[in-house]
Design a protein around this motif. Sequence first.
Motif, mmCIF file in Angstrom:
data_model
loop_
_atom_site.group_PDB
_atom_site.id
_atom_site.type_symbol
_atom_site.label_atom_id
_atom_site.label_comp_id
_atom_site.label_asym_id
_atom_site.label_seq_id
_atom_site.Cartn_x
_atom_site.Cartn_y
_atom_site.Cartn_z
ATOM 1 N N GLU A 295 -5.762 -70.199 -43.227
ATOM 2 C CA GLU A 295 -5.697 -71.880 -42.690
ATOM 3 C C GLU A 295 -5.860 -71.981 -41.330
ATOM 4 O O GLU A 295 -7.148 -72.693 -41.015
ATOM 5 C CB GLU A 295 -4.861 -72.690 -43.193
ATOM 6 C CG GLU A 295 -4.332 -72.721 -44.717
ATOM 7 C CD GLU A 295 -6.284 -73.359 -45.670
ATOM 8 O OE1 GLU A 295 -6.132 -74.637 -44.931
ATOM 9 O OE2 GLU A 295 -6.497 -72.898 -46.518
ATOM 10 N N LEU A 296 -5.453 -71.442 -40.667
ATOM 11 C CA LEU A 296 -5.894 -71.105 -39.250
ATOM 12 C C LEU A 296 -6.984 -70.959 -38.432
ATOM 13 O O LEU A 296 -7.576 -71.043 -38.002
ATOM 14 C CB LEU A 296 -4.719 -70.323 -38.558
ATOM 15 C CG LEU A 296 -3.531 -70.668 -38.619
ATOM 16 C CD1 LEU A 296 -2.168 -69.545 -37.903
ATOM 17 C CD2 LEU A 296 -2.993 -71.952 -37.850
ATOM 18 N N PHE B 57 -2.664 -68.194 -41.906
ATOM 19 C CA PHE B 57 -3.463 -67.165 -41.221
ATOM 20 C C PHE B 57 -4.620 -67.597 -41.636
ATOM 21 O O PHE B 57 -5.696 -67.596 -40.851
ATOM 22 C CB PHE B 57 -3.339 -65.559 -41.085
ATOM 23 C CG PHE B 57 -2.444 -64.757 -40.338
ATOM 24 C CD1 PHE B 57 -1.457 -65.856 -39.450
ATOM 25 C CD2 PHE B 57 -1.546 -64.206 -40.748
ATOM 26 C CE1 PHE B 57 -0.300 -65.634 -39.008
ATOM 27 C CE2 PHE B 57 -0.338 -63.324 -40.357
ATOM 28 C CZ PHE B 57 0.245 -64.281 -39.147
ATOM 29 N N ALA C 19 -9.661 -73.460 -38.995
ATOM 30 C CA ALA C 19 -9.402 -74.926 -38.611
ATOM 31 C C ALA C 19 -9.890 -73.672 -36.745
ATOM 32 O O ALA C 19 -10.547 -74.754 -36.401
ATOM 33 C CB ALA C 19 -7.517 -74.696 -37.933
ATOM 34 N N ALA C 20 -10.001 -72.857 -36.754
ATOM 35 C CA ALA C 20 -10.679 -72.155 -35.680
ATOM 36 C C ALA C 20 -12.363 -72.511 -35.501
ATOM 37 O O ALA C 20 -12.961 -72.577 -34.787
ATOM 38 C CB ALA C 20 -9.945 -70.994 -35.487
#
Length: 179
Positions: free
Chosen positions: A32-33, A30, A36-37
């Motif tokens: 890393e997400l 999460f 990325a977001a």
Amino acid sequence: MSEAIFLLGLSFLLVVICLTILLLTAIPAFQELAKAANSIIRLADTLTRELPATLEAIRMTGLELSELSDELNQGAKNAGEAVKQVNDGIKGVRQSASSATIATKSAFAGIKAGLKSLGRPRRQKRSASDLYQENLSPSQETEEWQEGTESENIVSNDRLINPDDLRSQGFMGDLRAED
């Protein structure tokens, strides 16, 4: 029943342990997400700021390329016309050189003929009756002489000899105005 409660509690405990393991492994994913977001948001902001200017530059480059291609086409047409003019000029020069060559050859032939005629002895002048007698065939000559004298034949004959008649029979002597 107590055994059922025990199995239910054990099942519940296993579910909690699995969820805890899942959450512990999902937290870095999460994170890393989320990174990325954030990167996507920054990229979208950058595109929003830079894309219109880039698109405008691409459009201007396309217009400049079309102008350059038009100029190249015009330059190629002008070069073609220049080549055609040079070719026409070369043809004119060749024709002029050809006519100059012909004129030079004619002049040399005239000078050569003039020098040749100056170097040979002059022929004696012949009278018109002598020229007339040379042009008559032998049968005409005898008939004419039978009819009268030489002066009468020249006067009575309707046919007078002119220089064209003499040339057509191969006579190339000195022709003058007094002949």
